[in-house]
Design an enzyme around this catalytic site. Structure first.
Site, PDB file in Angstrom:
ATOM      1  N   TYR A   1      46.261  49.547 -32.097  1.00 62.34           N
ATOM      2  CA  TYR A   1      45.810  50.908 -32.545  1.00 62.34           C
ATOM      3  C   TYR A   1      45.379  51.773 -31.355  1.00 62.34           C
ATOM      4  CZ  TYR A   1      42.961  54.317 -35.203  1.00 62.34           C
ATOM      5  OH  TYR A   1      42.263  55.324 -35.476  1.00 62.34           O
TER       6      TYR A   1
ATOM      7  N   LYS B   1      35.440  56.691 -26.131  1.00 59.96           N
ATOM      8  CA  LYS B   1      34.536  55.947 -26.201  1.00 59.96           C
ATOM      9  C   LYS B   1      33.181  55.897 -25.368  1.00 59.96           C
ATOM     10  CE  LYS B   1      37.080  52.732 -29.589  1.00 59.96           C
ATOM     11  NZ  LYS B   1      36.877  53.284 -30.627  1.00 59.96           N
TER      12      LYS B   1
ATOM     13  N   ASP C   1      46.128  52.471 -22.395  1.00 56.38           N
ATOM     14  CA  ASP C   1      45.095  52.895 -23.095  1.00 56.38           C
ATOM     15  C   ASP C   1      43.881  52.288 -23.127  1.00 56.38           C
ATOM     16  OD1 ASP C   1      43.541  53.826 -25.365  1.00 56.38           O
ATOM     17  OD2 ASP C   1      44.948  53.493 -26.943  1.00 56.38           O
TER      18      ASP C   1
HETATM   19  C1  LIG Z   1      42.635  51.422 -27.937  1.00 58.43           C
HETATM   20  C2  LIG Z   1      42.104  52.521 -29.000  1.00 58.43           C
HETATM   21  N1  LIG Z   1      42.863  53.729 -28.572  1.00 58.43           N
HETATM   22  C3  LIG Z   1      42.476  55.000 -29.232  1.00 58.43           C
HETATM   23  C4  LIG Z   1      41.484  55.127 -30.284  1.00 58.43           C
HETATM   24  C5  LIG Z   1      41.392  56.214 -30.871  1.00 58.43           C
HETATM   25  O1  LIG Z   1      39.930  56.678 -30.491  1.00 58.43           O
HETATM   26  P1  LIG Z   1      39.253  57.709 -31.372  1.00 58.43           P
HETATM   27  O2  LIG Z   1      38.547  57.237 -32.667  1.00 58.43           O
HETATM   28  O3  LIG Z   1      38.135  58.294 -30.532  1.00 58.43           O
HETATM   29  O4  LIG Z   1      40.140  58.750 -31.900  1.00 58.43           O
HETATM   30  C6  LIG Z   1      40.983  53.859 -30.579  1.00 58.43           C
HETATM   31  C7  LIG Z   1      40.074  53.780 -31.621  1.00 58.43           C
HETATM   32  O5  LIG Z   1      39.419  52.858 -31.988  1.00 58.43           O
HETATM   33  C8  LIG Z   1      41.142  52.598 -29.828  1.00 58.43           C
HETATM   34  O6  LIG Z   1      40.703  51.474 -29.969  1.00 58.43           O
END
Ligand SMILES: Cc1ncc(COP(=O)(O)O)c(C=O)c1O
Length: 461
Positions: free
Chosen positions: A166, A299, A271
């Site tokens: 994700y 986060k 990421d």
């Molecule tokens: C690895 C990863 N990338 C991107 C995101 C997206 O972040 P946001 O919910 O702040 O848009 C998440 C959210 O859980 C994530 O776990």
């Protein structure tokens, strides 16, 4: 490590315990039940985001302090969810609260750069060894902009991601996650499948998924794409997968990915929305020692305020610097978020804080593993930094395929109910890992292990 011999868990027993634990939780959360009835009138599903949904009703929280949170019924929990890993600092940390309080009286938004934004950028550059940074407001914005930068730099449209990972809720990456196991296709030619409705097929087709921990499959797919005239712009991936529990990279895998991407002129994006600031001061880059072209953060960066960042080499940011790639946003570098991030980075997430997290996690992982061995429970504990989980699978999970083949959703649900009824707050209904905060204690970890032991005992004795 996967256990070799394990007991077969009686499925009827799981169902019976699930029914009794669910009834117990319902009994303790009448306030949430009543509030849900009201919330549904105005909020879709009674929640702000579908990831907050839960049947028969969500548990509404009122406040948090340190390692604890309270729901609107007054139930107190030790928080191991920590806002999907955003609150590694613990709730309402004095230094972050002070920074935000001091800042808000000076004006909370200008859409003009402030000193804190620069200081945060300097610290991120130091931690990640990546020279250039830009801000956004969420993880989704970070991955969206990073992919655009990669597309511009390479002049290519297709992108590669890991099957099952994700990366946020924008169209480019809402592909090949959470889909049925029998639909994923052959590992050398995995399907591009939309995650939910409303994703244009043309976008889905541009996102190609490969299995985690398999450099050969990645290279074969890249070569096939090159042969089709569809060379990819980037590989976007988590260095350790954080949404199938925790799946660590096998030795040599990340190094191989770095080599393959370099060889094919593909940008490598780590990421680090979940791993960044949570598994080491400099995230996965520091922990695993492999340097990508770009990283994405969100986060835990803002200490509980919405924020995100993209970091990269001078070269990766060249087209943004030249204003040929438009990287913008009204709230980017918002002063409140930046004040919180500055305090978070400079005063809270110190080297001592990371040493404490490592020690806590070691104890928690070892405690869970001891329970697993004592009861011959099917599973193993796995984690890194502040993050970890018990994976309910007798086989080691290395990718989405092995995860789906061994997934035990019923057991996950029961474990969640056991936790919630015994004062441990965990992410509802999904195979999520725990995130410890620096305010957790060894006793808190022992309490988690105690609840897990009760579950193991009740299922096996
Ligand atoms: C690895 C990863 N990338 C991107 C995101 C997206 O972040 P946001 O919910 O702040 O848009 C998440 C959210 O859980 C994530 O776990």
């Amino acid at each position: 490590m996967a256990t070799r011999t394990h007991v077969e868990i009686d499925r009827t027993r799981i169902k019976e315990l699930t029914a009794s634990e669910a009834a117990k939780l319902n009994e303790r959360t009448h306030g949430s039940r009543d509030f849900y009835a009201r919330a549904q009138q105005s909020l879709v599903g009674g929640v702000a985001s579908s990831y907050q949904s839960r049947a028969p009703w969500p548990i509404y929280l009122s406040h948090g302090k340190g390692a604890n949170v309270w729901d609107i019924d007054g139930n107190e929990f030790l928080d191991f969810h920590n806002g999907f890993g955003s609150m590694v600092q613990g709730h309402a940390h004095d230094a972050i609260s002070k920074a935000v309080t001091d800042r808000i009286g000076l004006g909370s938004h200008f859409a003009a750069p402030t000193e804190d934004a620069v200081i945060v950028g300097e610290e991120l550059a130091r931690r990640w060894g990546l020279s250039k940074w830009r801000y956004v407001n969420s993880g989704s914005e970070a991955t969206m902009d990073a992919i655009r930068i990669a597309r511009a730099a390479t002049g290519r449209d297709p992108i590669i991601k890991i099957f099952g990972s994700y990366h946020g809720h924008h169209d480019y990456v809402m592909v090949s996650i959470g889909v049925e196991y029998d639909k994923i296709g052959d590992r050398f030619n995995l399907e591009s499948l939309p995650y939910g409705m409303g994703i244009p097929q043309a976008v889905v087709d541009m996102t190609i998924a490969v299995p985690f921990n398999d450099a050969e499959a990645m290279e074969r797919r890249i070569e096939a794409l090159v042969a089709e005239g569809r060379a990819p712009a980037c590989v976007i991936m988590e260095a350790a997968m954080m949404n199938l529990g925790v799946v660590l990279p096998e030795p040599g895998y990340l190094e191989a990915v770095r080599e393959i991407t370099r060889k094919h002129g593909i940008m490598l994006i780590f990421d680090e929305v979940k791993t960044g600031l949570c598994i080491a001061a400099g995230g996965a880059v520091e922990r695993f020692g492999v340097r990508p072209d770009l990283v994405t953060l969100a986060k835990a960066l803002g200490g509980g305020l919405p924020s995100g960042a993209i970091g990269g080499t001078d070269e990766a940011f060249e087209l943004v610097e030249a204003e040929k790639v438009v990287q913008v946003g009204t709230y980017n570098g918002n002063p409140l978020s930046m004040a919180a991030a500055r305090a978070n980075l400079l005063e809270v997430m110190t080297p001592e804080a990371y040493a404490h997290l490592d020690a806590l996690n070691e104890r928690l992982l070892a405690g869970c593993q001891m329970v697993i061995e004592k009861y011959s429970f099917p599973g193993y504990s796995v984690g890194v930094g502040s993050k970890g989980c018990v994976t309910f699978s007798p086989e080691k999970i290395t990718d989405y395929e092995s995860f789906k083949a061994n997934q035990d959703a019923e057991l996950c649900e029961l474990a969640w109910l056991y936790n919630m009824n015994r004062g441990i707050f965990m992410t509802p209904g999904r195979e999520e890992e725990w995130t410890l905060s620096i305010t957790h204690s060894f006793e808190d970890c022992d309490r988690f292990v105690g609840v897990f032991e009760e579950l193991a005992y009740d299922l096996t004795e």
